[in-house]
Motif scaffolding. Structure first.
Motif, PDB file in Angstrom:
ATOM      1  N   GLY A  47      42.188  45.441  26.211  1.00  0.00           N
ATOM      2  CA  GLY A  47      42.214  44.354  27.185  1.00  0.00           C
ATOM      3  C   GLY A  47      42.816  44.743  28.521  1.00  0.00           C
ATOM      4  O   GLY A  47      42.849  43.932  29.443  1.00  0.00           O
ATOM      5  N   MET A  48      43.284  45.964  28.662  1.00  0.00           N
ATOM      6  CA  MET A  48      43.872  46.421  29.914  1.00  0.00           C
ATOM      7  C   MET A  48      42.782  46.980  30.814  1.00  0.00           C
ATOM      8  O   MET A  48      41.867  47.654  30.345  1.00  0.00           O
ATOM      9  CB  MET A  48      44.906  47.511  29.617  1.00  0.00           C
ATOM     10  CG  MET A  48      45.584  48.040  30.851  1.00  0.00           C
ATOM     11  SD  MET A  48      46.933  49.182  30.471  1.00  0.00           S
ATOM     12  CE  MET A  48      46.065  50.489  29.646  1.00  0.00           C
ATOM     13  N   ARG A  49      42.869  46.691  32.101  1.00  0.00           N
ATOM     14  CA  ARG A  49      41.934  47.230  33.081  1.00  0.00           C
ATOM     15  C   ARG A  49      42.744  47.870  34.204  1.00  0.00           C
ATOM     16  O   ARG A  49      43.668  47.269  34.731  1.00  0.00           O
ATOM     17  CB  ARG A  49      41.034  46.146  33.675  1.00  0.00           C
ATOM     18  CG  ARG A  49      40.115  45.493  32.668  1.00  0.00           C
ATOM     19  CD  ARG A  49      39.055  46.471  32.169  1.00  0.00           C
ATOM     20  NE  ARG A  49      38.256  45.902  31.108  1.00  0.00           N
ATOM     21  CZ  ARG A  49      38.490  46.063  29.803  1.00  0.00           C
ATOM     22  NH1 ARG A  49      39.515  46.768  29.388  1.00  0.00           N
ATOM     23  NH2 ARG A  49      37.693  45.519  28.901  1.00  0.00           N
ATOM     24  N   ALA A  50      42.342  49.082  34.566  1.00  0.00           N
ATOM     25  CA  ALA A  50      43.014  49.815  35.634  1.00  0.00           C
ATOM     26  C   ALA A  50      42.175  49.756  36.901  1.00  0.00           C
ATOM     27  O   ALA A  50      40.947  49.881  36.840  1.00  0.00           O
ATOM     28  CB  ALA A  50      43.236  51.262  35.212  1.00  0.00           C
ATOM     29  N   TYR A  51      42.850  49.571  38.018  1.00  0.00           N
ATOM     30  CA  TYR A  51      42.187  49.511  39.315  1.00  0.00           C
ATOM     31  C   TYR A  51      42.873  50.499  40.258  1.00  0.00           C
ATOM     32  O   TYR A  51      43.658  50.099  41.119  1.00  0.00           O
ATOM     33  CB  TYR A  51      42.222  48.094  39.880  1.00  0.00           C
ATOM     34  CG  TYR A  51      41.514  47.116  38.980  1.00  0.00           C
ATOM     35  CD1 TYR A  51      40.132  47.009  38.996  1.00  0.00           C
ATOM     36  CD2 TYR A  51      42.226  46.327  38.081  1.00  0.00           C
ATOM     37  CE1 TYR A  51      39.465  46.130  38.150  1.00  0.00           C
ATOM     38  CE2 TYR A  51      41.570  45.449  37.236  1.00  0.00           C
ATOM     39  CZ  TYR A  51      40.201  45.352  37.277  1.00  0.00           C
ATOM     40  OH  TYR A  51      39.543  44.490  36.434  1.00  0.00           O
ATOM     41  N   PRO A  52      42.592  51.799  40.084  1.00  0.00           N
ATOM     42  CA  PRO A  52      43.188  52.784  40.987  1.00  0.00           C
ATOM     43  C   PRO A  52      42.610  52.598  42.382  1.00  0.00           C
ATOM     44  O   PRO A  52      41.406  52.365  42.535  1.00  0.00           O
ATOM     45  CB  PRO A  52      42.782  54.118  40.371  1.00  0.00           C
ATOM     46  CG  PRO A  52      41.520  53.811  39.633  1.00  0.00           C
ATOM     47  CD  PRO A  52      41.672  52.400  39.134  1.00  0.00           C
ATOM     48  N   PRO A  64      46.283  41.246  29.825  1.00  0.00           N
ATOM     49  CA  PRO A  64      45.828  39.889  29.512  1.00  0.00           C
ATOM     50  C   PRO A  64      46.658  38.774  30.156  1.00  0.00           C
ATOM     51  O   PRO A  64      46.102  37.749  30.533  1.00  0.00           O
ATOM     52  CB  PRO A  64      45.922  39.840  27.987  1.00  0.00           C
ATOM     53  CG  PRO A  64      45.672  41.250  27.570  1.00  0.00           C
ATOM     54  CD  PRO A  64      46.359  42.086  28.630  1.00  0.00           C
ATOM     55  N   LEU A  65      47.967  38.978  30.339  1.00  0.00           N
ATOM     56  CA  LEU A  65      48.804  37.896  30.862  1.00  0.00           C
ATOM     57  C   LEU A  65      49.291  38.083  32.289  1.00  0.00           C
ATOM     58  O   LEU A  65      49.809  37.147  32.887  1.00  0.00           O
ATOM     59  CB  LEU A  65      50.012  37.694  29.945  1.00  0.00           C
ATOM     60  CG  LEU A  65      49.676  37.271  28.514  1.00  0.00           C
ATOM     61  CD1 LEU A  65      50.945  37.188  27.680  1.00  0.00           C
ATOM     62  CD2 LEU A  65      48.929  35.954  28.498  1.00  0.00           C
ATOM     63  N   PHE A  66      49.178  39.273  32.839  1.00  0.00           N
ATOM     64  CA  PHE A  66      49.675  39.516  34.189  1.00  0.00           C
ATOM     65  C   PHE A  66      49.086  40.814  34.718  1.00  0.00           C
ATOM     66  O   PHE A  66      48.467  41.581  33.987  1.00  0.00           O
ATOM     67  CB  PHE A  66      51.212  39.573  34.229  1.00  0.00           C
ATOM     68  CG  PHE A  66      51.807  40.715  33.447  1.00  0.00           C
ATOM     69  CD1 PHE A  66      52.089  41.924  34.059  1.00  0.00           C
ATOM     70  CD2 PHE A  66      52.089  40.577  32.093  1.00  0.00           C
ATOM     71  CE1 PHE A  66      52.636  42.970  33.340  1.00  0.00           C
ATOM     72  CE2 PHE A  66      52.647  41.614  31.368  1.00  0.00           C
ATOM     73  CZ  PHE A  66      52.912  42.823  31.997  1.00  0.00           C
ATOM     74  N   ILE A  89      61.113  41.002  34.119  1.00  0.00           N
ATOM     75  CA  ILE A  89      61.781  39.982  33.302  1.00  0.00           C
ATOM     76  C   ILE A  89      60.952  38.696  33.297  1.00  0.00           C
ATOM     77  O   ILE A  89      60.801  38.044  32.272  1.00  0.00           O
ATOM     78  CB  ILE A  89      63.218  39.721  33.796  1.00  0.00           C
ATOM     79  CG1 ILE A  89      64.085  40.942  33.477  1.00  0.00           C
ATOM     80  CG2 ILE A  89      63.798  38.458  33.189  1.00  0.00           C
ATOM     81  CD1 ILE A  89      65.462  40.897  34.107  1.00  0.00           C
ATOM     82  N   GLN A  90      60.390  38.355  34.424  1.00  0.00           N
ATOM     83  CA  GLN A  90      59.558  37.153  34.534  1.00  0.00           C
ATOM     84  C   GLN A  90      58.364  37.234  33.570  1.00  0.00           C
ATOM     85  O   GLN A  90      57.979  36.247  32.972  1.00  0.00           O
ATOM     86  CB  GLN A  90      59.057  36.994  35.969  1.00  0.00           C
ATOM     87  CG  GLN A  90      58.088  35.855  36.167  1.00  0.00           C
ATOM     88  CD  GLN A  90      57.519  35.839  37.577  1.00  0.00           C
ATOM     89  OE1 GLN A  90      57.995  36.532  38.459  1.00  0.00           O
ATOM     90  NE2 GLN A  90      56.495  35.053  37.769  1.00  0.00           N
ATOM     91  N   TYR A  91      57.787  38.416  33.392  1.00  0.00           N
ATOM     92  CA  TYR A  91      56.637  38.586  32.515  1.00  0.00           C
ATOM     93  C   TYR A  91      56.990  38.369  31.048  1.00  0.00           C
ATOM     94  O   TYR A  91      56.141  38.041  30.247  1.00  0.00           O
ATOM     95  CB  TYR A  91      56.012  39.966  32.670  1.00  0.00           C
ATOM     96  CG  TYR A  91      55.459  40.218  34.065  1.00  0.00           C
ATOM     97  CD1 TYR A  91      54.761  39.242  34.748  1.00  0.00           C
ATOM     98  CD2 TYR A  91      55.628  41.446  34.671  1.00  0.00           C
ATOM     99  CE1 TYR A  91      54.254  39.477  36.015  1.00  0.00           C
ATOM    100  CE2 TYR A  91      55.109  41.697  35.932  1.00  0.00           C
ATOM    101  CZ  TYR A  91      54.433  40.700  36.596  1.00  0.00           C
ATOM    102  OH  TYR A  91      53.930  40.946  37.835  1.00  0.00           O
ATOM    103  N   ARG A  92      58.241  38.540  30.671  1.00  0.00           N
ATOM    104  CA  ARG A  92      58.659  38.370  29.280  1.00  0.00           C
ATOM    105  C   ARG A  92      58.693  36.915  28.877  1.00  0.00           C
ATOM    106  O   ARG A  92      58.689  36.588  27.715  1.00  0.00           O
ATOM    107  CB  ARG A  92      60.043  39.003  29.073  1.00  0.00           C
ATOM    108  CG  ARG A  92      59.998  40.502  29.144  1.00  0.00           C
ATOM    109  CD  ARG A  92      61.302  41.075  28.770  1.00  0.00           C
ATOM    110  NE  ARG A  92      61.556  40.759  27.348  1.00  0.00           N
ATOM    111  CZ  ARG A  92      62.636  41.119  26.719  1.00  0.00           C
ATOM    112  NH1 ARG A  92      63.560  41.788  27.314  1.00  0.00           N
ATOM    113  NH2 ARG A  92      62.796  40.786  25.444  1.00  0.00           N
ATOM    114  N   ARG A  93      58.764  36.023  29.827  1.00  0.00           N
ATOM    115  CA  ARG A  93      58.881  34.582  29.505  1.00  0.00           C
ATOM    116  C   ARG A  93      57.600  33.998  29.030  1.00  0.00           C
ATOM    117  O   ARG A  93      56.539  34.296  29.246  1.00  0.00           O
ATOM    118  CB  ARG A  93      59.370  33.817  30.738  1.00  0.00           C
ATOM    119  CG  ARG A  93      60.765  34.225  31.101  1.00  0.00           C
ATOM    120  CD  ARG A  93      61.244  33.410  32.261  1.00  0.00           C
ATOM    121  NE  ARG A  93      62.465  34.059  32.746  1.00  0.00           N
ATOM    122  CZ  ARG A  93      62.985  33.834  33.901  1.00  0.00           C
ATOM    123  NH1 ARG A  93      62.432  32.991  34.729  1.00  0.00           N
ATOM    124  NH2 ARG A  93      64.082  34.435  34.277  1.00  0.00           N
TER     125      ARG A  93
END
Length: 142
Positions: free
Chosen positions: A75-80, A105-107, A138-142
């Motif tokens: 589900g991960m996409r890289a945009y170099p 998927p979430l951020f 830290i914000q992403y962990r919430r």
């Protein structure tokens, strides 16, 4: 009768779509990563190639890298976006740095990749660094 549509693999990056990078193996890495074709991706590494993901121990060898990607990169996409050649050693190894974004998927997060290639254009090592502040992470962990 149902017909299943098959699409050709994406080759956007292998065709030179990363500003400042003309190294096909680096483009092929991102194409395989985005296609979730981890078996093809690990074949770009040398036998003892190393993947250094953020927050994890280095993964050494194709089998370890494939196992990790199949578990962690779905589900991960890289945009170099752009990169540059940083160094060429006397032995002919080259180090490139690429900056861009990774969409999870979430951020999404800014990322820097550092690739070390041998003269045979095999990947010796890839280091992935997140370019986020501690507060953002830290914000992403919430």
């Amino acid at each position: 009768m149902t017909t299943q549509l098959q699409t050709a693999p994406q080759t956007m990056f292998a065709q030179g779509q990363i500003e400042g990078i003309d190294q096909p193996v680096i483009g092929a890495y991102f194409d395989a990563l985005n296609d979730e074709n981890y078996d093809a991706l690990v074949e770009l590494f040398s036998e003892a190639g190393v993947l250094q993901p953020p927050f994890d121990d280095p993964l050494i060898g194709r089998q370890a890298i494939a196992h990790y990607l199949k578990a962690e990169a779905l589900g991960m996409r890289a945009y170099p976006a752009k990169g540059a050649l940083l160094e060429t050693t006397e032995a002919g190894d080259r180090t490139y740095q690429i900056r861009g974004r990774v969409q999870l998927p979430l951020f999404s997060v800014n990322v820097a990749w550092q690739f070390r290639l041998n003269p045979e254009d095999e990947i010796l090592a890839v280091t992935v660094d997140l370019l986020a502040t501690l507060e953002e992470l830290i914000q992403y962990r919430r």
